[in-house]
Motif scaffolding. Structure first.
Motif, PDB file in Angstrom:
ATOM      1  N   PHE A 148       0.657  -1.629  -0.109  1.00 24.97           N
ATOM      2  CA  PHE A 148       0.216   0.146   0.189  1.00 24.97           C
ATOM      3  C   PHE A 148       0.233   1.501   0.381  1.00 24.97           C
ATOM      4  O   PHE A 148       2.269   1.276   0.859  1.00 24.97           O
ATOM      5  CB  PHE A 148      -1.480  -0.128   1.291  1.00 24.97           C
ATOM      6  N   PRO A 149       0.409   2.108  -0.403  1.00 22.98           N
ATOM      7  CA  PRO A 149       0.722   3.251   0.052  1.00 22.98           C
ATOM      8  C   PRO A 149       1.302   3.979   0.897  1.00 22.98           C
ATOM      9  O   PRO A 149       0.291   3.917   2.156  1.00 22.98           O
ATOM     10  CB  PRO A 149       0.056   5.045  -1.422  1.00 22.98           C
ATOM     11  N   SER A 150       2.438   4.688   1.160  1.00 25.78           N
ATOM     12  CA  SER A 150       2.691   5.538   2.821  1.00 25.78           C
ATOM     13  C   SER A 150       0.964   6.208   3.089  1.00 25.78           C
ATOM     14  O   SER A 150       0.449   7.015   2.323  1.00 25.78           O
ATOM     15  CB  SER A 150       3.716   6.735   2.593  1.00 25.78           C
ATOM     16  N   LYS A 151       1.121   5.865   4.160  1.00 23.55           N
ATOM     17  CA  LYS A 151       0.122   6.727   4.184  1.00 23.55           C
ATOM     18  C   LYS A 151      -1.540   6.338   4.784  1.00 23.55           C
ATOM     19  O   LYS A 151      -2.606   7.502   4.516  1.00 23.55           O
ATOM     20  CB  LYS A 151       0.214   8.001   5.199  1.00 23.55           C
ATOM     21  N   LYS A 152      -1.993   5.322   4.412  1.00 18.93           N
ATOM     22  CA  LYS A 152      -2.567   4.825   3.574  1.00 18.93           C
ATOM     23  C   LYS A 152      -4.317   4.095   4.085  1.00 18.93           C
ATOM     24  O   LYS A 152      -5.120   4.745   4.187  1.00 18.93           O
ATOM     25  CB  LYS A 152      -2.866   4.055   1.970  1.00 18.93           C
TER      26      LYS A 152
END
Length: 271
Positions: free
Chosen positions: A118-122
């Motif tokens: 997953f992308p960061s801070k998702k």
């Protein structure tokens, strides 16, 4: 056993978010059976109760179900209609009305949680039950671990160090179901999380089933791994797990057997 822990964790998360913010949830090791949605349903129910008590609208949910690429995601997607219908009924009973389309959006994510998924801070909330103790790659030097199929007190120190290093190195994506010393060490060394709660829960094996339930539990997880590595079919696996059942029955006839579960709730550091 973990319901009260996850309920409190998701409630605390909800209270920390802005009103109306979409809540992103992921379950690692979702499998592909009807109980795949049980944990997610419980989390949504808990937030619904929070909304009802505070007079707030139910937020939208984005749910990611993760497992290895060989998982039967088609079965999960076929179960989505039933899942959404159950959510609608729960919403009606709680006075939140029908949602059309539903306010819970589900996506399957295939891949090992040893890698970046997953992308960061998702994500807001990450859940896993009986999955994170599985290594997705074979430790180097495992051939030296003679006499046992797992890391034990008789294993060479090189094997133990390699297993620990794998868990520590991957902790940004996973945790390891170990003892207190080990859990605290891994969390503190990796540095991305603080421990909100750490406790053990115990339950006894069911001796009345003569090892059948325990063998079936092992089979649910172990059969795909065995077939992938060694080959074989259901008939051969019947032989393997009948032998497994006999081993469990023999053990339970001789001694009291307790399963110990380590439950850990983590909060990501902001720094």
């Amino acid at each position: 056993m973990t319901k009260s822990i996850t309920d409190e964790a998701i409630s605390a998360l909800y209270r920390s978010l802005s009103n109306g913010e979409t809540i992103c949830i992921v379950e690692f090791g979702c499998s592909s059976r009807p109980n795949t949605f049980l944990s997610v349903s419980q989390l949504i129910k808990t937030i619904r109760e929070e909304c009802t008590s505070n007079g707030q609208q139910l937020p939208e949910f984005h749910v990611f179900l993760n497992d290895l690429p060989g998982n039967d995601f088609n079965t999960i997607f076929r179960l989505l209609l039933t899942f959404h219908e159950d959510l609608k009924k729960q919403n009606m009973r709680s006075g939140h009305g029908l949602f059309d389309p539903p306010n819970c959006f589900v996506a399957g994510v295939a891949g090992s949680f040893y890698t970046r998924l997953f992308p960061s801070k998702k994500l807001h909330f990450v859940l896993s039950s009986y999955s994170l103790h599985w290594l997705s790659q074979v430790p180097d030097g495992i051939e030296n671990n003679k006499g046992t199929i797992y890391a034990s007190s008789t294993s060479p120190s090189s094997v133990l160090k390699q297993c620990v290093s794998l868990y520590v190195g991957a902790f940004g994506h996973r945790a390891q179901r170990l003892g207190y010393r080990e859990i605290k060490y891994i969390v503190e060394k990796e540095g991305s999380f603080t421990i909100d709660l750490l406790k053990t829960l115990e339950h006894q094996m069911d001796s009345s089933c003569e090892g059948y339930n325990e063998a079936q539990s092992v089979r649910a997880v172990g059969q795909p791994l065995l077939v992938r590595h060694f080959g074989g079919d259901d008939k051969l696996m019947d032989v393997v797990f009948n032998k497994c059942k006999d081993i469990y029955a023999n053990i339970m006839a001789k001694e009291k057997n307790i399963f110990t579960n380590v439950i850990v709730s983590l909060i990501k550091r902001n720094d």
